[in-house]
Design a protein around this motif. Sequence first.
Motif, short mmCIF file in Angstrom:
data_model
loop_
_atom_site.label_atom_id
_atom_site.label_comp_id
_atom_site.label_asym_id
_atom_site.label_seq_id
_atom_site.Cartn_x
_atom_site.Cartn_y
_atom_site.Cartn_z
N UNK A 11 0.83 -1.21 0.00
CA UNK A 11 0.00 0.00 0.00
C UNK A 11 0.86 1.26 0.00
N UNK A 12 1.95 1.22 0.77
CA UNK A 12 2.85 2.38 0.83
C UNK A 12 3.52 2.61 -0.52
N UNK A 13 3.91 1.52 -1.19
CA UNK A 13 4.54 1.64 -2.50
C UNK A 13 3.57 2.25 -3.51
N UNK A 14 2.33 1.77 -3.48
CA UNK A 14 1.32 2.30 -4.39
C UNK A 14 1.05 3.77 -4.10
N UNK A 15 0.95 4.12 -2.80
CA UNK A 15 0.69 5.51 -2.42
C UNK A 15 1.84 6.42 -2.86
N UNK A 16 3.06 5.97 -2.66
CA UNK A 16 4.23 6.77 -3.06
C UNK A 16 4.26 6.98 -4.56
N UNK A 17 3.96 5.92 -5.31
CA UNK A 17 3.93 6.05 -6.76
C UNK A 17 2.84 6.99 -7.23
N UNK A 18 1.69 6.93 -6.55
CA UNK A 18 0.58 7.82 -6.91
C UNK A 18 0.95 9.28 -6.65
N UNK A 19 1.59 9.54 -5.53
CA UNK A 19 2.04 10.89 -5.23
C UNK A 19 3.00 11.40 -6.30
N UNK A 20 3.91 10.53 -6.74
CA UNK A 20 4.86 10.92 -7.77
C UNK A 20 4.18 11.21 -9.09
N UNK A 21 3.17 10.41 -9.43
CA UNK A 21 2.44 10.63 -10.68
C UNK A 21 1.71 11.98 -10.67
N UNK A 22 1.03 12.27 -9.57
CA UNK A 22 0.28 13.52 -9.48
C UNK A 22 1.22 14.73 -9.50
N UNK A 23 2.38 14.58 -8.84
CA UNK A 23 3.33 15.69 -8.80
C UNK A 23 3.95 15.97 -10.16
#
Length: 276
Positions: A97-109
């Motif tokens: 879940x943390x990996x997915x969340x981190x990747x999502x933050x990077x995509x949005x940024x």
Amino acid sequence: MTAVETRLGELYAELPSGERAIVRVVLDDYPFAALGSLRSLAERAGVSPPTASRLVSRLGFGSFAEFQAAVRAGAREQDRSRLREFVSQSPDTHQAAETLRSGLDGALAAVTEAVLASAAERLAKAGRVWGIGGPLSELAAEYLIRQLAGLRPGAHRVPDTPSARARTLLDLGAADLVVAYDFRRYAADTTRFVRAARERGAQLVLITDAWESPLADQAEILIRLPHEAAGPIAPLTHQVAITELLLVATSSRLDSLTRLADLDALTHALQPSGSS
């Protein structure tokens, strides 16, 4: 990821176009693309052997054979590491879940305010909008078009067959906007359609990954997701999140309340009696 892959990713944005083409070929079929001859690698990338040699030197290797040795060593260590992980670790839901969340933050940024505003402006004002994607990213393209069709007229999926695509291209022009989702492994049929559409004057918003689709040089608006955002399975979540951003920004530029109310009324009227 091996040391060679990491180094290629770090250098990618700074490389000239010919060397970028080689990086895309190598990473698209890693490690196998790097293990043939220098000439065959250059031919696959559509560049000259000296261009491939320059990339090898830029990576810090004294020869192509030395580069290949590093690729082999990294691939062997990666295989051993994956095996150790498979044998010794149980699934960790929290970590996933943390990996997915981190990747999502990077995509949005990765989508700046300026890029978002420019893309939304084109989505709102284009005569027609056409969505296209690859084997998995076509789901994001479908989502974009379904939602956009509720906000404005003229939102269409690019059809699947060559003959239907040819008929679509017949009427394309400068008022049309193509939104293409193109991620490794890049879809050749997407490339063919988009290049043909650009030749007929259509605009292009391209959503791609860190290595950049072969269509990157065709786009007026380029949304490039960072490599970290891809994760080990390139989650569709990130592509959909970017699509949501585009839709929200586009809706703020349209007066769609009457259209959405009509859509709800028509949907209700077409439902069979007794259904909810």
